[in-house]
Every structure is written in C-alpha cells, then in structure tokens.
Design a protein around this motif. Structure first.
Motif, mmCIF file in Angstrom:
data_model
loop_
_atom_site.group_PDB
_atom_site.id
_atom_site.type_symbol
_atom_site.label_atom_id
_atom_site.label_comp_id
_atom_site.label_asym_id
_atom_site.label_seq_id
_atom_site.Cartn_x
_atom_site.Cartn_y
_atom_site.Cartn_z
ATOM 1 N N LEU A 163 -6.210 1.622 -10.404
ATOM 2 C CA LEU A 163 -5.298 2.754 -10.211
ATOM 3 C C LEU A 163 -5.460 3.770 -11.336
ATOM 4 O O LEU A 163 -5.306 4.968 -11.126
ATOM 5 C CB LEU A 163 -3.859 2.259 -10.127
ATOM 6 N N CYS B 239 0.834 -1.201 0.000
ATOM 7 C CA CYS B 239 0.000 0.000 0.000
ATOM 8 C C CYS B 239 0.871 1.256 0.000
ATOM 9 O O CYS B 239 0.616 2.216 -0.747
ATOM 10 C CB CYS B 239 -0.912 -0.026 1.222
ATOM 11 N N GLN C 229 1.277 4.068 -3.231
ATOM 12 C CA GLN C 229 0.802 5.427 -2.994
ATOM 13 C C GLN C 229 1.495 6.446 -3.894
ATOM 14 O O GLN C 229 0.900 7.458 -4.292
ATOM 15 C CB GLN C 229 1.004 5.789 -1.526
ATOM 16 N N LEU D 98 -6.980 -4.271 -0.817
ATOM 17 C CA LEU D 98 -6.560 -2.878 -0.905
ATOM 18 C C LEU D 98 -7.704 -2.062 -1.494
ATOM 19 O O LEU D 98 -8.297 -2.455 -2.505
ATOM 20 C CB LEU D 98 -5.305 -2.734 -1.763
ATOM 21 N N HIS D 99 -8.010 -0.946 -0.846
ATOM 22 C CA HIS D 99 -9.151 -0.124 -1.213
ATOM 23 C C HIS D 99 -8.750 1.320 -1.449
ATOM 24 O O HIS D 99 -7.716 1.775 -0.973
ATOM 25 C CB HIS D 99 -10.196 -0.151 -0.088
ATOM 26 N N CYS D 100 -9.608 2.021 -2.161
ATOM 27 C CA CYS D 100 -9.499 3.477 -2.294
ATOM 28 C C CYS D 100 -10.910 4.023 -2.455
ATOM 29 O O CYS D 100 -11.660 3.564 -3.330
ATOM 30 C CB CYS D 100 -8.645 3.865 -3.496
ATOM 31 N N LEU E 160 -4.731 5.473 -0.281
ATOM 32 C CA LEU E 160 -4.906 4.021 -0.414
ATOM 33 C C LEU E 160 -5.010 3.413 0.974
ATOM 34 O O LEU E 160 -4.314 3.829 1.906
ATOM 35 C CB LEU E 160 -3.730 3.417 -1.177
ATOM 36 N N GLN E 161 -5.870 2.405 1.114
ATOM 37 C CA GLN E 161 -6.111 1.790 2.406
ATOM 38 C C GLN E 161 -6.173 0.271 2.287
ATOM 39 O O GLN E 161 -6.237 -0.284 1.179
ATOM 40 C CB GLN E 161 -7.429 2.307 3.000
ATOM 41 N N LYS F 42 -12.591 -1.597 -3.953
ATOM 42 C CA LYS F 42 -11.444 -2.506 -3.969
ATOM 43 C C LYS F 42 -10.700 -2.411 -5.302
ATOM 44 O O LYS F 42 -11.310 -2.417 -6.366
ATOM 45 C CB LYS F 42 -11.937 -3.938 -3.751
ATOM 46 N N ILE G 247 -8.406 5.857 -10.388
ATOM 47 C CA ILE G 247 -8.070 6.695 -9.239
ATOM 48 C C ILE G 247 -7.166 7.853 -9.659
ATOM 49 O O ILE G 247 -7.346 8.997 -9.247
ATOM 50 C CB ILE G 247 -7.368 5.855 -8.153
ATOM 51 N N ASN G 248 -6.198 7.536 -10.521
ATOM 52 C CA ASN G 248 -5.170 8.500 -10.898
ATOM 53 C C ASN G 248 -5.602 9.437 -12.025
ATOM 54 O O ASN G 248 -5.087 10.539 -12.164
ATOM 55 C CB ASN G 248 -3.902 7.746 -11.328
#
Length: 221
Positions: free
Chosen positions: A125, A55, A59, A75-77, A67-68, A81, A128-129
C-alpha cells in the motif's frame, strides 16, 4: 471472537502450505478466530465476502488506485499482489466449530527490498499510495470489515448478491487464465463467479466451466 495482530511474523503460510514472505516489520499480519458452531454451508462464502469487505475498506487509504481481488483469496493492485487471505476450519461431525481467518497485508514495506522473485509480482500500500499508511487505523478497518463479512454470512441474508458484489473488484475478469483443479487443467476467459462462489471460465467453444477450487494463473502469451 478474538483477533491477534502483528507488524511482523516468522513463519508465514499461505494456501496449499506455501511460504508467505514476511520478513519486514512494516506490514500487517492478522488472525481472527470465530466459534460459530453451525452447519458449514452457512459460512462457505465467508472468505470471498471477507475479500470484498476488506478490499472496500482499504480503498480509502489508496483513493487514486483501484484495488481488486484475484479469485479466490488474493488482493491485487495493478496486477501485483499486496495481500493474501487464508481461512482454516475445525469440524466436528456436521458442525463447524471454529474458523481462523488470517490475512497478511503489505502495508509500508518497500517492494525494492523484496526478494528478487517477488519484485515483479508483489507490491505494498505504501508503494501504491506514495506514502506510508497508518498501521493502527488500517488494522481497525480490516478487523471491522472481517466482522461485517462474518455477520452477513451468519445472518444468511444480504442486500447484495455475491456475483454482483464481486464483479467490480474482479482482477481476473476478461483475462485468459488456466486453472489446475484436481490434477486437471482448465483454460478459458475469466467471466466472474457464480452464486456458489465458483470461478467461471468461458472455453473456446463458448461453454462456461465452473472452477470450485484450485490454483489459477494468468495465461502467458
């Protein structure tokens, strides 16, 4: 140790024998094999530490989003998942002969193309990104993170304590969850993990219950 990495797979598998959707060729599917030949207790926290190191490593590729880790191996955001981990071991008497650590990470797949059942709960990702992430660089960082987690466990000493390292990455902290453990349902507010890696749930009466294995879901209102 040796590793096998791919951008796609045909028979992905997660915890409890569940199917892992992996039709896209834009993701990372990685397995790393170790042959420690030690007492199993020495690596009992390996998956948790691997999640922490991975994680942290990932990041850097999504600096604007947190990120968690959802206990024990996702792994989540933003509540969705994007990766799952699975560790399998081969035992011989009281020795841990080998372990295979596997991880699937949604790198550059488009969540809009996920099956309908996954669109509301999964991400990547890329999503997210806002742009693609480099496959080779991510793979190298993840492999290094796994090796660091393994080395830390094998050395039996770390400058960090597991509960404290886990806390800032805890996706469940403060949330109402239910845990299914051995056919028994436990409900409470997630309150981190203890030194053994067990999930702590605070019941309505204020007592803490430790969940050492099982399926955990967010409690629906």
């Amino acid at each position: 140790p040796f590793a096998v990495a791919s951008s796609c797979q045909t028979r992905g598998r997660g915890r409890l024998g569940r199917e892992w959707y992996s039709a896209s060729a834009d993701n990372l599917y990685l397995s790393v094999v170790f042959e420690p030949n030690i007492a199993p207790q020495q690596l009992q926290h390996f998956t948790l530490w691997a999640g922490i190191y991975i994680c942290r490593a990932l990041q850097q590729f999504v600096p604007k989003a947190a990120l968690q880790i959802k206990w024990p191996n996702d792994l989540h955001c933003g509540g969705r998942k994007f990766a799952g981990m699975l560790t399998e071991a081969k035992m011989d008497a009281d020795r841990l002969r080998s372990i295979v650590f596997g991880i699937g990470i949604n790198l550059n797949s488009n969540p809009n193309r996920f099956p309908s059942a996954l669109k509301a709960i999964a991400t990547s990702l890329y999503a997210i990104n806002g742009e693609a992430v480099p496959f080779n660089k991510v793979t190298a960082c993840v492999v290094q993170a796994i090796h660091r987690a393994y080395a830390s466990c094998m050395q039996g000493a770390s400058s960090e304590h597991l509960p404290e390292a886990w806390a800032p990455l805890d996706a469940l902290h403060g949330k109402a969850v239910t845990a299914l453990q051995g056919g028994r349902t436990i409900a409470g507010i997630a309150s981190g993990i203890d030194a053994s890696g067990a999930l702590l749930l605070q019941a309505d009466d204020g007592t803490l219950q430790a969940v050492r294995a099982g399926d955990v879901t967010l409690k629906k209102n």
